[in-house]
Design a protein around this motif. Sequence first.
Motif, mmCIF file in Angstrom:
data_model
loop_
_atom_site.group_PDB
_atom_site.id
_atom_site.type_symbol
_atom_site.label_atom_id
_atom_site.label_comp_id
_atom_site.label_asym_id
_atom_site.label_seq_id
_atom_site.Cartn_x
_atom_site.Cartn_y
_atom_site.Cartn_z
ATOM 1 N N ASP A 118 0.589 -1.081 0.278
ATOM 2 C CA ASP A 118 0.216 0.330 0.005
ATOM 3 C C ASP A 118 0.487 1.211 -0.084
ATOM 4 O O ASP A 118 0.265 2.315 -0.264
ATOM 5 N N ILE A 119 2.510 1.534 0.976
ATOM 6 C CA ILE A 119 3.102 2.528 0.918
ATOM 7 C C ILE A 119 4.434 2.324 0.540
ATOM 8 O O ILE A 119 5.188 1.508 1.178
ATOM 9 N N PRO A 120 4.695 2.347 -0.861
ATOM 10 C CA PRO A 120 6.007 2.249 -1.363
ATOM 11 C C PRO A 120 7.147 2.973 -0.838
ATOM 12 O O PRO A 120 6.734 3.460 -0.201
ATOM 13 N N ILE A 121 8.829 2.094 -0.544
ATOM 14 C CA ILE A 121 9.138 3.052 -0.182
ATOM 15 C C ILE A 121 10.082 4.281 -0.686
ATOM 16 O O ILE A 121 9.628 4.061 -1.663
ATOM 17 N N PRO A 122 10.478 5.248 0.063
ATOM 18 C CA PRO A 122 10.651 5.343 1.333
ATOM 19 C C PRO A 122 9.187 5.693 2.100
ATOM 20 O O PRO A 122 8.415 6.381 1.517
ATOM 21 N N ASN A 123 9.093 4.876 2.880
ATOM 22 C CA ASN A 123 7.901 5.393 4.261
ATOM 23 C C ASN A 123 8.344 5.243 6.048
ATOM 24 O O ASN A 123 9.338 5.053 6.297
ATOM 25 N N ASP A 124 8.067 5.558 6.400
ATOM 26 C CA ASP A 124 8.111 6.211 8.278
ATOM 27 C C ASP A 124 7.740 4.412 8.800
ATOM 28 O O ASP A 124 7.308 4.761 9.442
ATOM 29 N N HIS A 125 7.203 3.331 7.796
ATOM 30 C CA HIS A 125 7.038 2.554 8.991
ATOM 31 C C HIS A 125 8.602 1.399 8.152
ATOM 32 O O HIS A 125 8.971 1.421 9.511
ATOM 33 N N GLU A 126 9.118 1.310 7.528
ATOM 34 C CA GLU A 126 9.911 0.307 6.921
ATOM 35 C C GLU A 126 11.732 1.133 6.839
ATOM 36 O O GLU A 126 11.971 1.285 5.989
ATOM 37 N N GLY A 127 11.473 2.361 6.377
ATOM 38 C CA GLY A 127 12.209 3.913 5.361
ATOM 39 C C GLY A 127 12.333 3.146 4.103
ATOM 40 O O GLY A 127 11.326 3.341 3.413
ATOM 41 N N TRP A 128 13.624 2.940 4.398
ATOM 42 C CA TRP A 128 13.628 2.371 2.227
ATOM 43 C C TRP A 128 13.720 0.685 1.937
ATOM 44 O O TRP A 128 14.351 0.167 1.275
ATOM 45 N N GLY A 129 13.483 -0.134 3.865
ATOM 46 C CA GLY A 129 12.603 -1.385 3.641
ATOM 47 C C GLY A 129 13.571 -2.402 4.207
ATOM 48 O O GLY A 129 14.884 -1.676 5.109
ATOM 49 N N ARG A 130 13.528 -3.774 3.501
ATOM 50 C CA ARG A 130 14.223 -4.599 4.799
ATOM 51 C C ARG A 130 15.254 -4.497 4.342
ATOM 52 O O ARG A 130 16.024 -4.992 2.304
ATOM 53 N N ILE A 131 16.856 -5.504 4.921
ATOM 54 C CA ILE A 131 18.130 -5.281 4.321
ATOM 55 C C ILE A 131 18.326 -6.417 2.953
ATOM 56 O O ILE A 131 17.414 -7.353 2.803
ATOM 57 N N ASN A 132 18.871 -6.528 2.175
ATOM 58 C CA ASN A 132 19.263 -7.773 1.223
ATOM 59 C C ASN A 132 20.800 -7.849 1.118
ATOM 60 O O ASN A 132 21.417 -7.105 -0.059
ATOM 61 N N LEU A 133 21.325 -8.324 1.766
ATOM 62 C CA LEU A 133 23.439 -8.324 1.640
ATOM 63 C C LEU A 133 23.474 -8.950 0.253
ATOM 64 O O LEU A 133 23.930 -8.723 -0.065
ATOM 65 N N ALA A 134 22.577 -9.636 -0.152
ATOM 66 C CA ALA A 134 23.151 -10.816 -1.095
ATOM 67 C C ALA A 134 23.691 -9.518 -2.524
ATOM 68 O O ALA A 134 24.570 -9.692 -3.198
ATOM 69 N N ASP A 135 22.203 -8.849 -2.658
ATOM 70 C CA ASP A 135 22.841 -7.610 -3.694
ATOM 71 C C ASP A 135 23.621 -6.996 -3.161
ATOM 72 O O ASP A 135 24.055 -6.542 -4.163
ATOM 73 N N ALA A 136 23.751 -6.551 -1.890
ATOM 74 C CA ALA A 136 24.285 -4.859 -1.476
ATOM 75 C C ALA A 136 25.842 -6.025 -2.103
ATOM 76 O O ALA A 136 26.786 -4.955 -2.328
ATOM 77 N N VAL A 137 26.255 -6.995 -1.949
ATOM 78 C CA VAL A 137 27.891 -7.534 -1.902
ATOM 79 C C VAL A 137 27.704 -8.378 -3.353
ATOM 80 O O VAL A 137 28.814 -8.247 -3.962
ATOM 81 N N ASP A 138 26.872 -8.105 -4.531
ATOM 82 C CA ASP A 138 26.882 -8.344 -6.044
ATOM 83 C C ASP A 138 27.936 -8.382 -6.995
ATOM 84 O O ASP A 138 28.032 -8.807 -7.801
ATOM 85 N N GLY A 139 28.585 -7.149 -6.702
ATOM 86 C CA GLY A 139 29.210 -6.627 -7.463
ATOM 87 C C GLY A 139 28.730 -5.508 -8.376
ATOM 88 O O GLY A 139 29.609 -4.712 -9.461
ATOM 89 N N SER A 140 27.475 -5.069 -9.179
ATOM 90 C CA SER A 140 26.425 -5.076 -10.218
ATOM 91 C C SER A 140 26.696 -3.203 -9.629
ATOM 92 O O SER A 140 26.258 -2.483 -10.239
ATOM 93 N N ALA A 141 26.366 -2.886 -8.616
ATOM 94 C CA ALA A 141 26.191 -0.830 -8.452
ATOM 95 C C ALA A 141 27.172 -0.523 -8.431
ATOM 96 O O ALA A 141 29.157 -0.867 -8.074
ATOM 97 N N GLU A 142 27.030 -0.020 -9.159
ATOM 98 C CA GLU A 142 28.473 0.862 -8.868
ATOM 99 C C GLU A 142 28.139 2.656 -8.017
ATOM 100 O O GLU A 142 27.263 3.053 -7.568
ATOM 101 N N PHE A 143 29.379 2.701 -7.474
ATOM 102 C CA PHE A 143 29.633 3.652 -6.256
ATOM 103 C C PHE A 143 30.346 5.158 -6.334
ATOM 104 O O PHE A 143 31.735 4.993 -7.357
ATOM 105 N N VAL A 144 30.523 6.340 -5.869
ATOM 106 C CA VAL A 144 30.841 7.174 -5.207
ATOM 107 C C VAL A 144 31.107 7.515 -4.652
ATOM 108 O O VAL A 144 30.237 7.543 -3.063
ATOM 109 N N ASP A 145 32.634 7.187 -3.532
ATOM 110 C CA ASP A 145 32.971 7.831 -1.951
ATOM 111 C C ASP A 145 33.209 9.332 -1.494
ATOM 112 O O ASP A 145 35.456 9.058 -2.075
#
Length: 658
Positions: free
Chosen positions: A591-618
């Motif tokens: 009913d309420i897509p992310i981001p929202n005040d219940h879950e913020g930006w959603g539930r952690i998904n480590l498999a996707d977080a470290v699969d190397g497909s995202a580009e980043f700038v620090d």
Amino acid sequence: MGKRRFVRLALVLALVFSTLAVPAIAQTNGQEDAPEIRLRSGDPLSDASGRDDVQLDRNGRGSYLIALSGPISQAQADALRATGAQLTAYIPDFAYKAILTPAQAERATQIDGVTAITVFQPEYKLSPDLAESGLYRIRLERGADRALASADIEAAGGSVLTSSGDVVTVAADREQLEAVTALNTVAWVENLMFREKHNEYGAGVILGANVANASGYDGSTQIVAVADTGIGGGTAATAHPDVPASRIVDIFDWPGVSAQGCYRVVPDGAVDVDSGHGTHTALSVLSDGGVSGEGKGTAPAASLVFQATEDYARFGLACSTFPDGYYLLGLPDDLGDLLQQAYDVGARIHSDSWGSDAAGDYTVDAAQVDDFMWLNQDFLMTTSAGNSGIDGDANGFVDADSMGSPATAKNTLTVGASENDRQGDWSCDTGIGNGCTGQNDLFTYGAAWPGDYPAAPIATDPSAGNAEQMAAFSSRGPTDDGRIKPDIVAPGTWVLSGYSDLYQEGYDGAVNPQNGAFQYDGWGFPLNEQYKYMGGTSMSNPLAAGAAAVVRDYYSKAHAVDASAALTKATLINSAVDLLDENNDGSDDNDIPIPNDHEGWGRINLADAVDGSAEFVDEATGLTTGAGDVYQFTADGGSTFKVSLVWSDFPSTEAAVA
């Protein structure tokens, strides 16, 4: 083409902030079309009759508010500095609190862009919900001499109970408090609230840690600090069988300090004897797991720094309304002291499953956390959101605005609780002599807490079994200044983790001599004498802290990057999964897509977080006011292009609305 893209940039005003040691964001000039100055007490420039009386300190200085016409420029910063003004806090919009003499204030009015200077009145420093009489936390101004300030507070009628860093705990009535608040060294006054604990499948399956660990990202390059009640027997050798001493960097005891006229502390070192809370949270971060993999932490190869903060307290006199018991009295008044110790021994993730029931308020604790993370931008504190989510109006849905503190801090990774799904694993040891005969019952929220959840669908919702659903008790946002919190969620019901091997009911014959009770044995029956079930955002937070360690481990191993707190946070946010039943209506309908005040930006998904497909700038350098930078990415047609921008921000001030 990667399925996710994120960039992490410094805030546009970062360079200006560091030049002034205060942030610059917005404006007021007293004119009809100017944005208001957003103090909790109201806009001090909206009243044309305004008061101009100023309380001067022993050096002839008073507290003023300086309003600018826009974001502060370097020329304005230099000019204000030349007058002798000591800027102590940013006040939205485009204003600063400053300590200066009346003559310096007069000179400052001549600076181009300064539209108004007015006295910062003592009542601006008072939290709106202050009790008429009682115990208060007072934050001192930056750079104030605590000994001199404490002496001035005593002279004004307040009774100083404890002090640490820039915080003083005071007993006073309202008349005494008014005299204390007039002191220029006093920056903010709020009610004293004792910090509370925010009482495998969750990490391994639901969060994707099994996949991340199998890919080699298990936290082995990282040190995680946990500040909590205690750990096992209080030493590396007796912490827990599934956390080898070789992975424990250090265990620090933070004994509580007795407060004369309030409470007497009975220190017990770093042992975990009452709730077993600290052992449970620490093992959720980095346990090896039992013989069958049960209770395995998110980062099972990470190293641990533990800071034990709980002791028994006996109350009396001014504090006689509090029951004797175990409290987190070792947490220092200035949280920067706690965080600095962990930082100095190499920890870059700090897991904190405790807080005060602030109902979205930005408190002293939140400001201290933001300050430390602003000064140490490779350090990420993860914080439990709190367990204050209730259905107060009995409409069957969890109410908004229940976020605890320091979870309201801007820079911390605030973690809410989603439901766990233990894949049918609910059996408990049948040989412990406590009547355990098989499975633990999955109670409903209404059965466990009928006063908090009186109406369906929440009242009849089981406390686990649907990983797409929020835990009803998880504190909700927004913060009082309108920010989305929590940032992310992780499983927080029926979480299996370490059982402290002291005073276990059914396993040990003796009770704790301090309170005549056995250790808390968790939700339902323990699995065995090494693992038990518990629930709360206390349990979701260490799973997230372990996830942050895995992300930093990934950047270290795959990219030779020492990830900033902002990059770590951005990675977890960018890869998070949108829950389907974030509002607990019993339907997986999103009913309420992310981001929202219940879950913020959603539930952690480590498999996707470290699969190397995202580009980043620090980005570490930052941008000056009005400057910009451009980043170009190519996305496949029809695919989702997701960008997450995160920065470590300068602390706000408690007196401001935003």
